[in-house]
Write an enzyme that holds these catalytic residues in place. Structure first.
Site, PDB file in Angstrom:
ATOM      1  N   LYS A   1       0.588   0.944   2.676  1.00 19.84           N
ATOM      2  CA  LYS A   1       0.631  -0.333   1.953  1.00 19.84           C
ATOM      3  C   LYS A   1       0.934  -1.427   2.953  1.00 19.84           C
ATOM      4  O   LYS A   1       1.569  -1.172   3.991  1.00 19.84           O
ATOM      5  CB  LYS A   1       1.728  -0.309   0.889  1.00 19.84           C
ATOM      6  CG  LYS A   1       1.495  -1.264  -0.245  1.00 19.84           C
ATOM      7  CD  LYS A   1       0.456  -0.695  -1.188  1.00 19.84           C
ATOM      8  CE  LYS A   1       0.430  -1.348  -2.539  1.00 19.84           C
ATOM      9  NZ  LYS A   1      -0.219  -0.444  -3.510  1.00 19.84           N
TER      10      LYS A   1
HETATM   11  N1  GLU Z   1      -3.623  -1.344  -4.540  1.00 18.54           N
HETATM   12  C1  GLU Z   1      -4.160  -0.274  -5.334  1.00 18.54           C
HETATM   13  C2  GLU Z   1      -3.075   0.743  -5.674  1.00 18.54           C
HETATM   14  O1  GLU Z   1      -1.909   0.419  -5.696  1.00 18.54           O
HETATM   15  C3  GLU Z   1      -5.403   0.336  -4.727  1.00 18.54           C
HETATM   16  C4  GLU Z   1      -5.240   0.903  -3.358  1.00 18.54           C
HETATM   17  C5  GLU Z   1      -6.567   1.315  -2.712  1.00 18.54           C
HETATM   18  O2  GLU Z   1      -7.596   1.238  -3.358  1.00 18.54           O
HETATM   19  O3  GLU Z   1      -6.511   1.704  -1.543  1.00 18.54           O
HETATM   20  O4  GLU Z   1      -3.344   1.859  -6.009  1.00 18.54           O
END
Ligand code: GLU
Length: 424
Positions: free
Chosen positions: A112
């Protein structure tokens, strides 16, 4: 209270992620050596992001990228722009991505990123410069085989396009698969934008089917009308559910007869009026009253820690389906459990986004694009399979869905570590 939290990671959301982990591993015979390895992020990068503002000043923002676990493949996870972003929060979100991708059987570890910024206060030019400089700073971490970002709170397809361009400029050729959630014209996937919301709906339908409820006599309340909440509301409306309450950061909108979601979405496209001001569609309602409306399905689809020990005793849904990451505190979890409210945890319920991100990454690598219907059906098959597996385990072992989901994710990752061994 979880122990052994490094000072630099200490944050309520990280404490929540670790407390959930600690609770799940009590039901597992996990090697204590493994336990410590999985609790904190494998790599974390903190950067300063200087940005030339439109008035000529240079403002410096804090940015982070955290890779929680690299044992199962490259890392994957969104980038968040929000004033409250910290290293601890990003680390918690990265840890949840690890369990989420493992649970869905995707060949990724969790990551993240985020920048502590309020994107609504920046102009488009400022946002572009912020994004490009942030990506330049975390560039050594990124790559289609290393770490692949995607949208999250406060970022969107345009942000991903700037990321793809900045990365490509650095290496000297176009790299489509370095980021997912991009516009279609540069290798985005059909169905990616609505994927998290669609996955939440797939899960909602599966839950209702399992407990013999009809979608047509199901009332739904959704907290948050961003990318997840608005698509979930739209698809649920199209499928025949009655969406009686929705909210944004200004407050809620309530109509016991059901809200006209497509009309509200059209109205919002113009000047993005606050939801509580759209009184032609329903009555305005306080955020805290929205969460406690009587309904069959409550979908928190905003930020972490919204369902707390204060409002959990008053919540009146049958099923709480977590569209957001970490919306329920540990104390609220046990109150809801005691009150017989079933919680479908985030790492299963909101996995639709990363599942279709995986499809996008695979299509980019194949230089081949899939049809939208194929994407919807593959998404539904992966997410409902994960859900049914977890439901079965929760019922067999008499544990909550959250604990069952965490156990399944942690087991998968522990297995990867075990067979790879410890380097050197
Ligand atoms: N931000 C989204 C999540 O929390 C998607 C992450 C992604 O597609 O890599 O799952």
């Amino acid at each position: 209270m979880p122990t052994n939290i490094p000072a630099e990671l200490d944050h309520p959301t990280f404490r929540l992620a670790v407390a959930q982990f600690d609770q799940a591993v009590q039901h597992m015979a996990l090697d204590p050596n493994m336990l410590e390895r999985l609790k904190s992020p494998q790599r974390a990068l903190a950067v300063s992001v200087p940005v030339r503002m439109d008035d000529g000043r240079v403002e410096v923002f804090r940015g982070y990228r955290v890779q929680h676990d690299l044992s199962r493949g490259p890392t994957k996870g969104g980038i968040r722009y929000h004033p409250d972003v910290t290293l601890g929060e990003v680390s918690a979100l990265a840890m949840w991505m690890t369990w989420k991708t493992a649970l869905a059987g995707l060949p990724f570890g969790g990551a993240k990123g985020g920048v502590a910024v309020n994107p609504t206060c920046l102009t488009t030019g400022e946002l572009e410069r912020l994004t490009r400089r942030y990506i330049a700073e975390i560039f050594p971490f990124l790559g289609p085989d290393k770490d692949i970002p995607a949208p999250d709170v406060g970022t969107n397809a345009q942000t991903m396009a700037w990321i793809m361009d900045t990365y490509s400029q650095q290496v000297g050729f176009s790299v489509r698969d370095v980021v997912t959630g991009k516009p279609l014209s540069i290798g985005g996937s059909l169905g990616r934008e609505e994927a998290t919301g669609r996955g939440v709906v797939d899960i909602t339908m599966e839950v209702l089917h399992y407990f013999h409820f009809d979608l047509s006599d199901t009332t739904v309340v959704i907290e948050g009308f961003g990318n997840v909440g608005s698509h979930a509301a739209r698809i649920l409306y199209e499928e025949g559910a009655k969406v009686i309450g929705i909210s944004d950061r200004f407050g809620g909108l309530y109509n016991p007869k059901g809200l006209d979601i497509p009309a509200i979405i059209t109205e919002r496209k113009k000047e993005k009026p606050p939801l509580p001001s759209l009184t032609q569609f329903g009555e305005s309602i306080l955020h805290e009253d929205l969460l406690t409306l009587p309904c069959r399905v409550l979908i928190p689809a905003a930020l972490a820690e919204q369902i707390t020990s204060t409002n959990a005793p008053k919540i009146q849904c049958q099923f709480l389906i977590e569209g957001a990451n970490g919306p329920t505190t540990l104390a609220a979890d046990s109150i809801l459990h005691d009150r017989g409210i079933m919680v479908i945890p985030d790492i299963v319920a909101n996995a639709g986004g990363v599942i279709v991100s995986y499809f996008e990454w695979a299509q980019d690598a194949q230089r081949f694009s899939w049809e939208e219907a194929h994407i919807h059906s593959r998404l539904q098959s992966i997410i409902t399979k994960a859900f049914n597996r977890i439901l079965q385990q929760a019922e067999d072992k008499k544990i909550t869905m959250r604990t069952a989901a965490l156990i399944a994710g942690i087991e998968e990752v522990a297995m990867a570590h075990e067979c790879r061994g410890l380097y050197p």
